[in-house]
Write a protein that holds these residues in place. Structure first.
Motif, PDB file in Angstrom:
ATOM      1  N   ARG A 213      -4.110   0.521 -14.222  1.00 45.92           N
ATOM      2  CA  ARG A 213      -3.456  -0.305 -13.195  1.00 45.92           C
ATOM      3  C   ARG A 213      -2.270  -1.086 -13.735  1.00 45.92           C
ATOM      4  N   ALA A 214      -1.620  -0.535 -14.774  1.00 49.22           N
ATOM      5  CA  ALA A 214      -0.348  -1.095 -15.216  1.00 49.22           C
ATOM      6  C   ALA A 214       0.729  -0.807 -14.182  1.00 49.22           C
TER       7      ALA A 214
ATOM      8  N   VAL B 251      -3.761   7.299  -7.964  1.00 53.88           N
ATOM      9  CA  VAL B 251      -4.070   5.879  -8.113  1.00 53.88           C
ATOM     10  C   VAL B 251      -5.325   5.766  -8.963  1.00 53.88           C
ATOM     11  N   SER B 252      -5.574   4.572  -9.463  1.00 51.30           N
ATOM     12  CA  SER B 252      -6.793   4.341 -10.229  1.00 51.30           C
ATOM     13  C   SER B 252      -8.008   4.519  -9.330  1.00 51.30           C
ATOM     14  N   SER B 253      -9.033   5.172  -9.847  1.00 53.52           N
ATOM     15  CA  SER B 253     -10.255   5.347  -9.072  1.00 53.52           C
ATOM     16  C   SER B 253     -11.058   4.052  -8.968  1.00 53.52           C
ATOM     17  N   ALA B 254     -10.633   3.013  -9.719  1.00 56.35           N
ATOM     18  CA  ALA B 254     -11.367   1.745  -9.703  1.00 56.35           C
ATOM     19  C   ALA B 254     -11.032   0.888  -8.491  1.00 56.35           C
ATOM     20  N   VAL B 255      -9.920   1.184  -7.792  1.00 54.51           N
ATOM     21  CA  VAL B 255      -9.499   0.360  -6.664  1.00 54.51           C
ATOM     22  C   VAL B 255      -8.968   1.251  -5.548  1.00 54.51           C
ATOM     23  N   GLU B 256      -8.885   0.678  -4.360  1.00 49.31           N
ATOM     24  CA  GLU B 256      -8.196   1.340  -3.270  1.00 49.31           C
ATOM     25  C   GLU B 256      -6.688   1.163  -3.459  1.00 49.31           C
ATOM     26  N   PRO B 257      -5.874   2.128  -3.046  1.00 47.26           N
ATOM     27  CA  PRO B 257      -4.424   1.972  -3.197  1.00 47.26           C
ATOM     28  C   PRO B 257      -3.915   0.772  -2.404  1.00 47.26           C
ATOM     29  N   SER B 258      -2.876   0.138  -2.921  1.00 45.26           N
ATOM     30  CA  SER B 258      -2.283  -0.993  -2.212  1.00 45.26           C
ATOM     31  C   SER B 258      -1.643  -0.512  -0.919  1.00 45.26           C
ATOM     32  N   ARG B 259      -1.403  -1.441  -0.004  1.00 44.29           N
ATOM     33  CA  ARG B 259      -0.780  -1.071   1.269  1.00 44.29           C
ATOM     34  C   ARG B 259       0.625  -0.529   1.035  1.00 44.29           C
ATOM     35  N   LEU B 260       1.351  -1.090   0.060  1.00 48.42           N
ATOM     36  CA  LEU B 260       2.694  -0.589  -0.232  1.00 48.42           C
ATOM     37  C   LEU B 260       2.643   0.813  -0.821  1.00 48.42           C
ATOM     38  N   ALA B 261       1.635   1.080  -1.671  1.00 46.36           N
ATOM     39  CA  ALA B 261       1.493   2.427  -2.220  1.00 46.36           C
ATOM     40  C   ALA B 261       1.224   3.430  -1.102  1.00 46.36           C
ATOM     41  N   ASP B 262       0.361   3.060  -0.154  1.00 46.13           N
ATOM     42  CA  ASP B 262       0.092   3.942   0.984  1.00 46.13           C
ATOM     43  C   ASP B 262       1.343   4.146   1.830  1.00 46.13           C
ATOM     44  N   ALA B 263       2.139   3.088   1.980  1.00 48.62           N
ATOM     45  CA  ALA B 263       3.374   3.204   2.761  1.00 48.62           C
ATOM     46  C   ALA B 263       4.356   4.149   2.079  1.00 48.62           C
ATOM     47  N   PHE B 264       4.419   4.088   0.746  1.00 48.41           N
ATOM     48  CA  PHE B 264       5.314   4.999   0.020  1.00 48.41           C
ATOM     49  C   PHE B 264       4.812   6.434   0.156  1.00 48.41           C
ATOM     50  N   PHE B 265       3.513   6.623   0.027  1.00 50.98           N
ATOM     51  CA  PHE B 265       2.943   7.965   0.173  1.00 50.98           C
ATOM     52  C   PHE B 265       3.274   8.544   1.549  1.00 50.98           C
ATOM     53  N   ALA B 266       3.239   7.690   2.565  1.00 53.15           N
ATOM     54  CA  ALA B 266       3.516   8.157   3.932  1.00 53.15           C
ATOM     55  C   ALA B 266       4.954   8.632   4.099  1.00 53.15           C
ATOM     56  N   MET B 267       5.852   8.195   3.201  1.00 52.85           N
ATOM     57  CA  MET B 267       7.252   8.607   3.276  1.00 52.85           C
ATOM     58  C   MET B 267       7.493   9.991   2.661  1.00 52.85           C
TER      59      MET B 267
ATOM     60  N   ARG C 204       7.827  -7.406   4.350  1.00 52.20           N
ATOM     61  CA  ARG C 204       9.159  -7.985   4.141  1.00 52.20           C
ATOM     62  C   ARG C 204       9.319  -8.514   2.719  1.00 52.20           C
ATOM     63  N   VAL C 205       8.229  -8.670   2.002  1.00 47.29           N
ATOM     64  CA  VAL C 205       8.278  -9.013   0.582  1.00 47.29           C
ATOM     65  C   VAL C 205       7.200  -8.192  -0.122  1.00 47.29           C
ATOM     66  N   GLY C 206       7.267  -8.155  -1.426  1.00 47.54           N
ATOM     67  CA  GLY C 206       6.251  -7.434  -2.186  1.00 47.54           C
ATOM     68  C   GLY C 206       6.862  -6.659  -3.320  1.00 47.54           C
ATOM     69  N   GLN C 207       6.013  -6.081  -4.139  1.00 51.27           N
ATOM     70  CA  GLN C 207       6.437  -5.297  -5.288  1.00 51.27           C
ATOM     71  C   GLN C 207       5.591  -4.045  -5.377  1.00 51.27           C
ATOM     72  N   LEU C 208       6.246  -2.919  -5.634  1.00 49.49           N
ATOM     73  CA  LEU C 208       5.553  -1.653  -5.820  1.00 49.49           C
ATOM     74  C   LEU C 208       5.992  -1.061  -7.148  1.00 49.49           C
ATOM     75  N   ARG C 209       5.014  -0.785  -8.016  1.00 45.04           N
ATOM     76  CA  ARG C 209       5.298  -0.227  -9.342  1.00 45.04           C
ATOM     77  C   ARG C 209       4.752   1.191  -9.400  1.00 45.04           C
ATOM     78  N   LEU C 210       5.629   2.141  -9.722  1.00 45.41           N
ATOM     79  CA  LEU C 210       5.254   3.546  -9.786  1.00 45.41           C
ATOM     80  C   LEU C 210       5.626   4.128 -11.146  1.00 45.41           C
ATOM     81  N   VAL C 211       5.038   5.273 -11.453  1.00 47.43           N
ATOM     82  CA  VAL C 211       5.425   6.046 -12.633  1.00 47.43           C
ATOM     83  C   VAL C 211       5.524   7.498 -12.194  1.00 47.43           C
ATOM     84  N   ALA C 212       6.518   8.223 -12.746  1.00 46.82           N
ATOM     85  CA  ALA C 212       6.723   9.618 -12.346  1.00 46.82           C
ATOM     86  C   ALA C 212       7.379  10.374 -13.490  1.00 46.82           C
ATOM     87  N   PRO C 213       7.126  11.681 -13.605  1.00 45.20           N
ATOM     88  CA  PRO C 213       7.845  12.476 -14.594  1.00 45.20           C
ATOM     89  C   PRO C 213       9.345  12.430 -14.317  1.00 45.20           C
ATOM     90  N   PRO C 214      10.188  12.449 -15.352  1.00 45.63           N
ATOM     91  CA  PRO C 214      11.641  12.325 -15.136  1.00 45.63           C
ATOM     92  C   PRO C 214      12.190  13.335 -14.137  1.00 45.63           C
TER      93      PRO C 214
END
Length: 305
Positions: free
Chosen positions: A146-147, A277-293, A96-106
């Motif tokens: 991880r920017a 995602v960065s290989s240094a960390v596991e993806p965030s739960r929000l990132a996984d939720a976006f991927f699932a969409m 219900r709260v949170g922030q997800l930052r992504l980057v993508a080709p235009p």
């Protein structure tokens, strides 16, 4: 009493607060879902931990001491803060709260992601989503550092600081204006495009090298009318008759406006995009939720008609 100065237990604080709110241990225990002896033990333990009395015992009644009244105000504020933290934790857990930052080709952002973004925000309306668009190498660096939480990149990567999951496999196609002589064909080859003005993307990239190699195999050199950097601009130029655009087929579909048609370019040149995602960390739960969409990975249909 001795001044033990032990850490204050949260359950004891709640019991103390409930007694002052409800006026008796029995009522406080009922409000907390405890037995009366259990609530009494919590109060006694709190007094031992604090090192001073919170109540005077008067014929079975508890009368708050001056110290107890002073402490009550701070306990009330502290419990309010704890409740806010617990509510926030529930909101985070339920997205219900949170922030997800992504980057993508235009072009990927404009052609593939709008429907995904709409579904994601419908499911998680209080999540703040930000999506940047940058050049290929800048985007890869942002993900690795991880920017951003995750991003979409074209494969191959040629680096080991990113973890990827393929999300799109697309063929190459030609975009032509309606009425163009080559629109009658179901597939277009480099031989068909000899001497034809072209709109081209990807100078210096693997895709462009493969297109030029396909022309070289039939003894031709592409007649490049315009160099551009996005599929959207290439399609817009093709619609105005500037030249035939050679582009990613799936990305180009978003820019067909009834003025242009798609025809498969052969020999086949495949485009692969991945969620990274960065290989240094596991993806965030929000990132996984976006991927699932994201829509399921399917082979590109043959373009015709």
């Amino acid at each position: 009493m001795s001044s033990a100065r032990k850490p204050i237990r949260l359950r004891s604080m709640r019991a103390f607060h409930a007694v002052l709110q409800h006026g008796s241990v029995t009522a406080a225990a009922r409000s907390l879902g405890l037995t009366q002896p259990a609530a009494s033990r919590l109060l006694s333990q709190l007094e031992q931990d604090l090192g001073f009395e919170l109540f005077h015992r008067d014929r079975g009644r508890l009368v708050p001491t001056t110290d107890g009244l002073i402490l009550y105000d701070e306990v009330e504020r502290a419990l309010d803060n704890v409740d806010r933290v617990q509510e926030l934790a529930r909101d985070i857990a339920d997205f219900r709260v949170g922030q997800l930052r992504l980057v993508a080709p235009p072009s990927f952002l404009e052609a593939i992601l709008p429907d995904v973004i709409a579904r994601f925000l419908e499911a998680y309306p209080r999540v703040h989503l930000s999506i940047d668009s940058h050049g290929v190498e800048t985007a890869k660096g942002m993900i690795a550092a991880r920017a951003v939480d995750a991003g979409f990149v074209k494969l191959p990567l040629n680096r080991d600081d990113l973890k990827t999951r393929t999300v799109l496999v697309s063929q190459t196609a030609c975009v032509l204006p309606l009425g163009h002589p080559l629109a009658e064909k179901t597939e277009i080859t480099p031989h068909d495009l000899k001497g034809i003005p072209l709109v081209m993307l990807g100078r210096g990239q693997q895709f462009r090298a493969r297109v030029e190699a396909a022309f070289a195999e039939v003894g031709a050199v592409p007649r490049i009318q315009v160099e551009t950097h996005t599929v959207a601009s290439a399609c817009a130029l093709a619609a105005r008759g500037v030249g035939v655009a050679i582009v990613n087929e799936d990305l180009a579909r978003a820019y067909l406006r009834g003025q242009t048609v798609l025809r498969r370019f052969t020999p086949g040149i495949v485009h692969e995009y991945a969620f990274a995602v960065s290989s240094a960390v596991e993806p965030s739960r929000l990132a996984d939720a976006f991927f699932a969409m994201l829509p399921p990975l399917e082979p590109s249909p043959v373009t015709g008609g």
